[in-house]
Design an enzyme around this catalytic site. Structure first.
Site, short mmCIF file in Angstrom:
data_model
loop_
_atom_site.label_atom_id
_atom_site.label_comp_id
_atom_site.label_asym_id
_atom_site.label_seq_id
_atom_site.Cartn_x
_atom_site.Cartn_y
_atom_site.Cartn_z
N GLY A 54 45.81 58.48 190.12
CA GLY A 54 45.22 58.61 191.46
C GLY A 54 43.81 58.09 191.57
N HIS A 94 48.40 45.97 193.78
CA HIS A 94 49.11 45.51 192.58
C HIS A 94 48.07 44.95 191.60
CE1 HIS A 94 52.40 44.07 190.20
NE2 HIS A 94 51.78 42.91 190.07
N ASP A 136 56.58 43.60 195.51
CA ASP A 136 55.27 42.94 195.40
C ASP A 136 55.26 41.57 196.09
OD1 ASP A 136 54.42 45.13 193.83
OD2 ASP A 136 55.19 44.19 192.02
N GLU A 186 39.97 47.04 191.79
CA GLU A 186 40.91 47.75 192.68
C GLU A 186 40.18 48.76 193.55
OE1 GLU A 186 45.18 47.79 190.40
OE2 GLU A 186 43.90 49.51 190.11
C1 GRF Z 1 46.90 50.64 189.51
O1 GRF Z 1 46.56 49.73 188.49
C2 GRF Z 1 47.65 49.96 190.61
O2 GRF Z 1 47.31 48.61 190.78
C3 GRF Z 1 49.08 50.05 190.15
O3 GRF Z 1 49.17 51.29 189.49
C4 GRF Z 1 47.89 51.68 189.03
C5 GRF Z 1 47.60 53.03 189.61
O4 GRF Z 1 46.42 53.60 189.14
N1 GRF Z 1 49.97 49.88 191.28
P1 GRF Z 1 45.85 54.93 189.79
O5 GRF Z 1 46.94 55.99 189.75
O6 GRF Z 1 45.40 54.63 191.18
O7 GRF Z 1 44.70 55.31 188.90
#
Ligand code: GRF
Length: 204
Positions: free
Chosen positions: A14, A113, A149, A178
């Site tokens: 999360g 992603h 995706d 991200e």
């Molecule tokens: C992230 O790397 C996202 O890109 C992928 O899953 C991972 C989730 O990480 N879809 P988190 O649970 O938000 O820390």
């Protein structure tokens, strides 16, 4: 414009949901996370939501292992609608979302992603990039469509792949981006600045 109401679906730590919650607290995103759902009963994302006082619950997705379908999909839509969610944020949700959900929230289901799509769709994308020998990796925020995706890309951020990278070190570098990309994409959406024209998303 009324405040965006976000529902988050996640299966893991999360940290992306956290970045959205932090952006809201910092007032760089005018939104509210009104519900967090996880298909994993003891996922850390649920602990994070509880810590922030965000309503959250486990969503039983049986009998399916890799998709959100059937009764679980209906229940999920019902819960999101009851929480008056207008935008669904997939944040490490390890299931394929089916057309029922996309019809319930047209062009309002987003995913992040950990690769520069269309390269390396699917699981452990950072490891795919490393194994392939890519020199640049990154992340993509996109609208979700019926493929895996494949939806229209909202924004992407790049990171270098270093000679001594491990899958973990590369994923950690991607995650820093991200945590900037998801709040930024949601801000653009909340401000009505995204125009979808076929596959292309124009930022107005
Ligand atoms: C992230 O790397 C996202 O890109 C992928 O899953 C991972 C989730 O990480 N879809 P988190 O649970 O938000 O820390």
């Amino acid at each position: 414009m009324s405040k965006m109401r976000i529902g988050v679906l996640g299966s893991g730590s999360g940290s992306n949901m956290q970045s959205v919650v932090d952006a809201i607290a910092a007032k760089s995103l005018d939104a509210e996370v009104t519900l967090v759902l996880s298909d994993v009963a003891d996922a850390k994302i649920l602990d994070r939501a509880r810590r922030h006082g965000i309503p959250c619950q486990w969503l039983d997705c049986a009998p399916f292992k890799t998709k959100l379908d059937g009764e679980a999909e209906l229940r999920c839509i019902e819960l999101l609608k009851a929480a008056k969610v207008d935008t669904v944020v997939l944040a490490g949700f390890m299931r394929i979302v089916k057309p029922g959900m996309l019809k319930a929230f047209p062009f309002r289901v987003l995913n992040i992603h950990p690769a520069l799509l269309p390269a390396f769709p699917g699981v452990a994308a950072w490891k795919q990039a490393l194994d392939y020998g890519a020199k640049v990796a990154g992340c993509t925020v996109h609208f979700v469509d019926e493929g895996t995706d494949t939806g229209p890309i909202i924004l992407q951020k790049c990171v270098p792949v270093l000679d001594n990278d491990t899958p973990e070190s590369l994923h950690a570098r991607i995650q820093v981006q991200e945590h900037l990309a998801y709040p930024e994409a949601l801000r653009l959406l909340s401000e009505g600045k995204l125009a979808v024209e076929g596959r292309r998303v124009r930022i107005r």
